[in-house]
Design a protein around this motif. Sequence first.
Motif, PDB file in Angstrom:
ATOM      1  N   VAL A   1       0.739  -1.245  -0.041  1.00  0.00           N
ATOM      2  CA  VAL A   1      -0.023  -0.006  -0.070  1.00  0.00           C
ATOM      3  C   VAL A   1       0.774   1.340  -0.086  1.00  0.00           C
ATOM      4  CG1 VAL A   1      -0.307   0.207   2.562  1.00  0.00           C
ATOM      5  CG2 VAL A   1      -2.047   1.102   1.151  1.00  0.00           C
ATOM      6  N   PHE A   2       1.848   0.987   0.515  1.00  0.00           N
ATOM      7  CA  PHE A   2       2.959   2.172   0.608  1.00  0.00           C
ATOM      8  C   PHE A   2       3.807   2.317  -0.503  1.00  0.00           C
ATOM      9  CE2 PHE A   2       2.410   1.107   5.079  1.00  0.00           C
ATOM     10  CZ  PHE A   2       1.855   2.252   5.605  1.00  0.00           C
ATOM     11  N   GLU A   3       3.788   1.478  -1.673  1.00  0.00           N
ATOM     12  CA  GLU A   3       4.361   1.506  -2.682  1.00  0.00           C
ATOM     13  C   GLU A   3       3.482   2.033  -4.015  1.00  0.00           C
ATOM     14  OE1 GLU A   3       7.519  -1.988  -1.389  1.00  0.00           O
ATOM     15  OE2 GLU A   3       6.254  -2.300  -3.141  1.00  0.00           O
ATOM     16  N   LEU A   4       2.421   2.087  -3.840  1.00  0.00           N
ATOM     17  CA  LEU A   4       1.706   2.423  -4.858  1.00  0.00           C
ATOM     18  C   LEU A   4       1.953   3.802  -5.389  1.00  0.00           C
ATOM     19  CD1 LEU A   4      -1.882   1.699  -3.229  1.00  0.00           C
ATOM     20  CD2 LEU A   4      -0.787   0.567  -5.197  1.00  0.00           C
ATOM     21  N   PRO A   5       1.506   4.356  -6.570  1.00  0.00           N
ATOM     22  CA  PRO A   5       2.225   5.490  -7.146  1.00  0.00           C
ATOM     23  C   PRO A   5       1.564   6.694  -6.468  1.00  0.00           C
ATOM     24  CG  PRO A   5       1.404   3.858  -8.897  1.00  0.00           C
ATOM     25  CD  PRO A   5       0.933   3.412  -7.561  1.00  0.00           C
ATOM     26  N   PHE A   6       2.471   7.672  -6.039  1.00  0.00           N
ATOM     27  CA  PHE A   6       2.062   8.876  -5.810  1.00  0.00           C
ATOM     28  C   PHE A   6       1.336   8.981  -4.384  1.00  0.00           C
ATOM     29  CE2 PHE A   6       2.309   9.197 -10.555  1.00  0.00           C
ATOM     30  CZ  PHE A   6       3.333  10.135 -10.440  1.00  0.00           C
ATOM     31  N   MET A   7       1.803   7.966  -3.588  1.00  0.00           N
ATOM     32  CA  MET A   7       1.410   7.796  -2.090  1.00  0.00           C
ATOM     33  C   MET A   7       2.267   8.626  -1.236  1.00  0.00           C
ATOM     34  SD  MET A   7      -1.501   6.241  -1.258  1.00  0.00           S
ATOM     35  CE  MET A   7      -1.076   5.344   0.471  1.00  0.00           C
ATOM     36  N   MET A   8       3.613   8.639  -1.621  1.00  0.00           N
ATOM     37  CA  MET A   8       4.779   9.011  -0.791  1.00  0.00           C
ATOM     38  C   MET A   8       4.913  10.481  -0.776  1.00  0.00           C
ATOM     39  SD  MET A   8       8.282   9.644  -0.721  1.00  0.00           S
ATOM     40  CE  MET A   8       9.541   9.418   0.502  1.00  0.00           C
ATOM     41  N   THR A   9       4.791  11.079   0.534  1.00  0.00           N
ATOM     42  CA  THR A   9       5.128  12.625   0.606  1.00  0.00           C
ATOM     43  C   THR A   9       6.489  12.957   1.155  1.00  0.00           C
ATOM     44  OG1 THR A   9       4.274  12.461   2.773  1.00  0.00           O
ATOM     45  CG2 THR A   9       2.674  12.922   1.048  1.00  0.00           C
ATOM     46  N   ASP A  10       6.634  12.082   2.183  1.00  0.00           N
ATOM     47  CA  ASP A  10       7.885  12.554   2.962  1.00  0.00           C
ATOM     48  C   ASP A  10       8.259  11.004   3.663  1.00  0.00           C
ATOM     49  OD1 ASP A  10       9.828  14.334   4.764  1.00  0.00           O
ATOM     50  OD2 ASP A  10       8.867  13.160   6.236  1.00  0.00           O
ATOM     51  N   ALA A  11       9.763  10.908   3.631  1.00  0.00           N
ATOM     52  CA  ALA A  11      10.034   9.401   4.172  1.00  0.00           C
ATOM     53  C   ALA A  11       9.802   9.320   5.556  1.00  0.00           C
ATOM     54  CB  ALA A  11      11.593   9.221   3.885  1.00  0.00           C
ATOM     55  N   ARG A  12       9.705  10.147   6.582  1.00  0.00           N
ATOM     56  CA  ARG A  12       9.775  10.156   8.015  1.00  0.00           C
ATOM     57  C   ARG A  12       8.139   9.944   8.208  1.00  0.00           C
ATOM     58  NH1 ARG A  12      13.867  13.996   7.337  1.00  0.00           N
ATOM     59  NH2 ARG A  12      15.916  13.497   8.883  1.00  0.00           N
ATOM     60  N   ALA A  13       7.277  10.567   7.534  1.00  0.00           N
ATOM     61  CA  ALA A  13       5.978  10.760   7.662  1.00  0.00           C
ATOM     62  C   ALA A  13       5.460   9.287   7.159  1.00  0.00           C
ATOM     63  CB  ALA A  13       5.316  11.615   6.759  1.00  0.00           C
ATOM     64  N   VAL A  14       5.947   8.950   6.152  1.00  0.00           N
ATOM     65  CA  VAL A  14       5.473   7.585   5.487  1.00  0.00           C
ATOM     66  C   VAL A  14       5.818   6.360   6.349  1.00  0.00           C
ATOM     67  CG1 VAL A  14       5.571   5.905   3.456  1.00  0.00           C
ATOM     68  CG2 VAL A  14       4.986   8.476   3.005  1.00  0.00           C
TER      69      VAL A  14
END
Length: 344
Positions: A108-121
Amino acid sequence: MTTRRKLLGAFGVAAIAALSATSVMAQEVTLKLHQFLPAQANVPKLILDVWADKIEEASAGRIKIDRYPSMQLGGKPPELMDQAIDGVADIVWTVVGYTPGRYPSTEVFELPFMMTDARAVSRAYWEMFETHMKDTEFKDLKILGTWVHGPGMIHTSEPVETPDDLRGMKIRGGSRSVNSLLTELGATPVGMPVPAVPEGLSKGVIDGTTIPWEVTAALKVPELVTNHTEFTGKALYTLTFVLAMNKPKFDSLPADLQQIIDDNSGLEFSVFAGGTQADADGPSREMALDMGNNVITLDAEQTAVWRARSQPIYDNWLADMSEKGIDGQALLDEATMLIEKYSK
């Protein structure tokens, strides 16, 4: 005199026995930490070594962690998870996606355009690991950390600005999710662990690769390709990692040593690891610029075209989760909510 000698002898035996018992209580434990990158790469140097050094210091030397980079204990990167389960290694760091479909909730975290900031994710990932994955998908392991890297991007031999520019290109992907995305965008995905990227590029097996900036320097990617495509806003993708320990080995440790490992692992370590890895993006990016490479930064309008083209990945993933008996929409909603919460 004879009686005195016997008494002294008895005291001596008792003293030796006491020392032996103390020695057993303070027995040192050596743990083998195995991973796939060279020792000088950012993750081993800035994250794994820092973690291991803290464990050794906090245990006053009772825990010793031997570090084995570049698969020195044998096998290939996709085998690392099983090495931790089987006890070939006591601790491993690996990309979850190297075992496609085995830990589906992490995708679910690898889906396109989910990632904002590495600390938050990474924070969201740990929370959802504890809630949804700890006692199910990862029940055979003691998970010490869960995190993601900084914004995933594309590094290619020819410039890439639109999805159509990928047509006919063979691009290395690091997970099932990324390979699905590459297919949807018109590229030919080539699955390979990251250590194989330099050889793949130099021999023309691949025309490009998806990796974050931070690892490009260790792999000499800016020397092998001259074009780098990055996105505005949420990242094209990210990958999920775990630091995982053999469960029976952890359970066999004295309670105080277990506590030391727990105190230096978990949520805060995961956030540190993801943030540290992402922070290393900047210097690697500067290195590529200093070499005169072409860094293409797509603006919000250009990025929106890629986002629209990637929508089928969500539909296919949700259908796949449903077939596995997993409520993918609930995972997606929760991950989105947590990422938004921690990105503020």
